[in-house]
Design a protein around this motif. Structure first.
Motif, PDB file in Angstrom:
ATOM      1  N   VAL A  83       1.450 -10.033  20.679  1.00 19.99           N
ATOM      2  CA  VAL A  83       0.068 -10.351  21.019  1.00 19.99           C
ATOM      3  C   VAL A  83      -0.656 -10.648  19.714  1.00 19.99           C
ATOM      4  N   ALA A  84      -1.849 -11.218  19.797  1.00 16.39           N
ATOM      5  CA  ALA A  84      -2.581 -11.592  18.584  1.00 16.39           C
ATOM      6  C   ALA A  84      -4.024 -11.135  18.652  1.00 16.39           C
ATOM      7  N   VAL A  85      -4.596 -10.909  17.479  1.00 15.61           N
ATOM      8  CA  VAL A  85      -6.032 -10.670  17.352  1.00 15.61           C
ATOM      9  C   VAL A  85      -6.666 -11.939  16.795  1.00 15.61           C
ATOM     10  N   ALA A  86      -7.954 -12.107  17.062  1.00 13.01           N
ATOM     11  CA  ALA A  86      -8.666 -13.288  16.591  1.00 13.01           C
ATOM     12  C   ALA A  86      -8.762 -13.288  15.077  1.00 13.01           C
ATOM     13  N   GLY A  87      -8.754 -14.471  14.498  1.00 18.28           N
ATOM     14  CA  GLY A  87      -8.863 -14.577  13.054  1.00 18.28           C
ATOM     15  C   GLY A  87     -10.145 -13.976  12.513  1.00 18.28           C
ATOM     16  N   SER A  88     -11.224 -14.035  13.310  1.00 24.15           N
ATOM     17  CA  SER A  88     -12.502 -13.481  12.862  1.00 24.15           C
ATOM     18  C   SER A  88     -12.470 -11.966  12.760  1.00 24.15           C
ATOM     19  N   ALA A  89     -11.451 -11.335  13.373  1.00 25.98           N
ATOM     20  CA  ALA A  89     -11.333  -9.874  13.332  1.00 25.98           C
ATOM     21  C   ALA A  89     -10.399  -9.412  12.225  1.00 25.98           C
ATOM     22  N   VAL A  90      -9.927 -10.346  11.404  1.00 25.61           N
ATOM     23  CA  VAL A  90      -8.920 -10.025  10.388  1.00 25.61           C
ATOM     24  C   VAL A  90      -9.417 -10.437   9.010  1.00 25.61           C
ATOM     25  N   ILE A  91      -9.192  -9.582   8.046  1.00 26.88           N
ATOM     26  CA  ILE A  91      -9.458  -9.898   6.644  1.00 26.88           C
ATOM     27  C   ILE A  91      -8.116 -10.216   5.996  1.00 26.88           C
ATOM     28  N   THR A  92      -8.007 -11.390   5.366  1.00 29.84           N
ATOM     29  CA  THR A  92      -6.777 -11.760   4.679  1.00 29.84           C
ATOM     30  C   THR A  92      -7.076 -12.051   3.216  1.00 29.84           C
ATOM     31  N   LYS A  93      -6.111 -11.750   2.379  1.00 29.66           N
ATOM     32  CA  LYS A  93      -6.261 -11.991   0.945  1.00 29.66           C
ATOM     33  C   LYS A  93      -4.875 -12.176   0.328  1.00 29.66           C
ATOM     34  N   VAL A  94      -4.730 -13.210  -0.495  1.00 29.11           N
ATOM     35  CA  VAL A  94      -3.475 -13.420  -1.205  1.00 29.11           C
ATOM     36  C   VAL A  94      -3.550 -12.697  -2.548  1.00 29.11           C
ATOM     37  N   LEU A  95      -2.621 -11.770  -2.766  1.00 29.87           N
ATOM     38  CA  LEU A  95      -2.560 -10.988  -3.992  1.00 29.87           C
ATOM     39  C   LEU A  95      -1.325 -11.387  -4.789  1.00 29.87           C
ATOM     40  N   SER A  96      -1.378 -11.227  -6.091  1.00 25.79           N
ATOM     41  CA  SER A  96      -0.215 -11.437  -6.955  1.00 25.79           C
ATOM     42  C   SER A  96       0.243 -10.086  -7.487  1.00 25.79           C
ATOM     43  N   VAL A  97       1.521  -9.773  -7.265  1.00 27.86           N
ATOM     44  CA  VAL A  97       2.061  -8.492  -7.714  1.00 27.86           C
ATOM     45  C   VAL A  97       3.367  -8.738  -8.459  1.00 27.86           C
ATOM     46  N   ASN A  98       3.780  -7.754  -9.227  1.00 26.09           N
ATOM     47  CA  ASN A  98       4.999  -7.847 -10.028  1.00 26.09           C
ATOM     48  C   ASN A  98       6.214  -8.032  -9.118  1.00 26.09           C
ATOM     49  N   ALA A  99       6.996  -9.075  -9.392  1.00 21.08           N
ATOM     50  CA  ALA A  99       8.147  -9.394  -8.548  1.00 21.08           C
ATOM     51  C   ALA A  99       9.247  -8.349  -8.626  1.00 21.08           C
ATOM     52  N   GLU A 100       9.235  -7.515  -9.664  1.00 18.60           N
ATOM     53  CA  GLU A 100      10.317  -6.546  -9.845  1.00 18.60           C
ATOM     54  C   GLU A 100      10.056  -5.222  -9.130  1.00 18.60           C
ATOM     55  N   LEU A 101       8.911  -5.097  -8.482  1.00 20.60           N
ATOM     56  CA  LEU A 101       8.607  -3.852  -7.767  1.00 20.60           C
ATOM     57  C   LEU A 101       9.529  -3.690  -6.562  1.00 20.60           C
ATOM     58  N   SER A 102       9.914  -2.451  -6.287  1.00 22.16           N
ATOM     59  CA  SER A 102      10.662  -2.166  -5.065  1.00 22.16           C
ATOM     60  C   SER A 102       9.717  -2.289  -3.869  1.00 22.16           C
ATOM     61  N   ASP A 103      10.268  -2.286  -2.658  1.00 27.53           N
ATOM     62  CA  ASP A 103       9.432  -2.386  -1.458  1.00 27.53           C
ATOM     63  C   ASP A 103       8.401  -1.260  -1.405  1.00 27.53           C
ATOM     64  N   ALA A 104       8.847  -0.026  -1.734  1.00 29.93           N
ATOM     65  CA  ALA A 104       7.939   1.123  -1.686  1.00 29.93           C
ATOM     66  C   ALA A 104       6.855   1.001  -2.758  1.00 29.93           C
ATOM     67  N   GLU A 105       7.247   0.558  -3.953  1.00 31.84           N
ATOM     68  CA  GLU A 105       6.263   0.393  -5.032  1.00 31.84           C
ATOM     69  C   GLU A 105       5.274  -0.728  -4.707  1.00 31.84           C
ATOM     70  N   MET A 106       5.782  -1.805  -4.108  1.00 30.61           N
ATOM     71  CA  MET A 106       4.896  -2.911  -3.741  1.00 30.61           C
ATOM     72  C   MET A 106       3.894  -2.466  -2.673  1.00 30.61           C
ATOM     73  N   GLU A 107       4.369  -1.703  -1.699  1.00 33.87           N
ATOM     74  CA  GLU A 107       3.467  -1.219  -0.647  1.00 33.87           C
ATOM     75  C   GLU A 107       2.386  -0.325  -1.237  1.00 33.87           C
ATOM     76  N   ALA A 108       2.756   0.551  -2.159  1.00 40.07           N
ATOM     77  CA  ALA A 108       1.773   1.431  -2.792  1.00 40.07           C
ATOM     78  C   ALA A 108       0.766   0.626  -3.605  1.00 40.07           C
ATOM     79  N   GLN A 109       1.234  -0.389  -4.319  1.00 41.10           N
ATOM     80  CA  GLN A 109       0.348  -1.232  -5.120  1.00 41.10           C
ATOM     81  C   GLN A 109      -0.645  -1.983  -4.233  1.00 41.10           C
ATOM     82  N   ILE A 110      -0.151  -2.490  -3.116  1.00 40.22           N
ATOM     83  CA  ILE A 110      -1.023  -3.247  -2.210  1.00 40.22           C
ATOM     84  C   ILE A 110      -2.042  -2.323  -1.555  1.00 40.22           C
ATOM     85  N   GLN A 111      -1.640  -1.107  -1.226  1.00 41.76           N
ATOM     86  CA  GLN A 111      -2.577  -0.135  -0.672  1.00 41.76           C
ATOM     87  C   GLN A 111      -3.730   0.117  -1.642  1.00 41.76           C
ATOM     88  N   LEU A 112      -3.397   0.233  -2.932  1.00 45.38           N
ATOM     89  CA  LEU A 112      -4.440   0.453  -3.941  1.00 45.38           C
ATOM     90  C   LEU A 112      -5.377  -0.747  -4.045  1.00 45.38           C
TER      91      LEU A 112
END
Length: 356
Positions: A83-112
């Motif tokens: 199912v989908a939510v409307a685009g107006s209900a979603v905040i999107t942002k393209v971030l640049s992060v270190n490519a060498e981060l593990s999945d867990a490290e990347m998730e923590a970085q994005i949370q911050l």
């Protein structure tokens, strides 16, 4: 769950629109045939008035009941759904992060980093992210798409589908669904992949402009204008019931009084809305013109609407057919002739998540 959930072998695409539930299930087409997809099931079930208000579910029980009816009518045995939510209900942002981060490290970085862009406490939102690929601006970095929405926007849709006996595997964004189906639209319309294509989704209460380039959604804008205004004006002027009003609007030839008194003014208003939306796009981008316009939504099946929009916008315009590259049983094709193929665009895009 929100945004980029995992793929399953079979999925029901459920589009919760302002006036109806649209359901589509797809399967791979024949390996030797010209149609890459097979339509397994589909349904369109009207919603009671005011079930959704500004694309937010106002009555979960009513929406859940309508979904259950749609599933039963489709005769699908699949219980996994997207199912989908409307685009107006979603905040999107393209971030640049270190490519060498593990999945867990990347998730923590994005949370911050999310705390900088999401104007709500993070415990009140659903967050997800998707790695887009190497960053063009920074060596050793990857671009990541962050998506966030208030939990109520996601939870209400999940609750409605669960009331219908479905398991929600993916919660997507409507603009992603349009993007998923855009490859089919561009191929069916024989448009060049690098052309700039405006997909105009005319819903019951909201019209959304999506601008696609090379199959990627580069712009989206919603406006409070939709087909419900047209239907209600026809009912008011001529005293017809809703079903008769819809039949008169979608059956050629359009009666002269209906064309002159209601449909003509609506077409003028729609053209003004689209021209204004396109002008906003031009003013915020490096582009000054789109190459073509594809109309979707229930209103797109009004006879000669595309021709009238082409004259008013001075652009090539045609009604989109997301099923043009799909094999389909005759009984389902007949159902689409009744309700309009263009109205199922988002449901098709959601159902295509099965193949990603």
């Amino acid at each position: 769950m929100f945004g980029f959930g995992r793929k399953q072998t079979a999925l029901l695409g459920i589009d919760i629109g302002s006036s109806a539930i649209k359901l589509v299930e797809l399967a791979p087409g024949s390996a030797t045939g010209s149609k890459p997809f097979q339509v397994e099931a589909l349904a369109l079930e009207p919603l009671p008035p005011h079930s959704l208000v500004e694309k937010k579910i106002a009555d979960v029980a009513q929406v859940g009941q309508a979904i259950a009816v749609a599933v039963k009518r489709s005769q699908s045995k699949t219980k996994r759904a997207v199912v989908a939510v409307a685009g107006s209900a979603v905040i999107t942002k393209v971030l640049s992060v270190n490519a060498e981060l593990s999945d867990a490290e990347m998730e923590a970085q994005i949370q911050l980093e999310a705390e900088q862009y999401v104007p709500y406490p993070l415990e009140e939102v659903n967050l997800d992210f998707d790695v887009l690929g190497p960053s063009e601006s920074s060596a050793g970095m990857v671009d990541v798409l962050l998506a966030a929405s208030r939990q109520e926007n996601v939870d209400d849709r999940v609750a409605a589908l669960e009331l219908a006996g479905l398991n929600v595997e993916i919660v997507d964004i409507e603009s992603n669904a349009v993007e998923n189906a855009s490859g089919l639209l561009i191929h069916a319309a024989k448009l060049g992949p690098d052309r700039l294509t405006a997909v105009v989704d005319i819903g019951a209460t909201t019209t959304t402009l999506h601008v696609l380039r090379a199959g990627q959604n580069v712009y989206a804008r919603e406006q409070s204008f939709g087909g419900q205004q047209l239907v209600e004006e026809v009912q008011r002027r001529f005293g017809w019931a809703r079903e008769e009003a819809l039949s008169r609007l979608t059956t050629a030839p359009i009666p002269a009084p209906l064309q002159a008194e209601v449909l003509g003014p609506f077409q003028e208003a729609l053209a003004r809305q689209l021209a204004r939306a396109l002008q906003f796009f031009y003013s915020t981008s490096a582009f000054s013109r789109v190459d073509e316009v594809l109309l979707t939504g229930g209103v797109a099946q009004v006879p000669e609407l595309a021709e009238q929009m082409a004259k008013r916008l001075a652009l090539p315009v045609q009604a989109a057919d997301p099923f043009a590259q799909m094999a389909m049983p005759a009984e389902l094709d007949h159902l689409l002739q009744q309700h309009g193929r263009s109205a199922m665009l988002i449901a098709v895009g959601l159902a295509m998540r099965r193949f990603q």
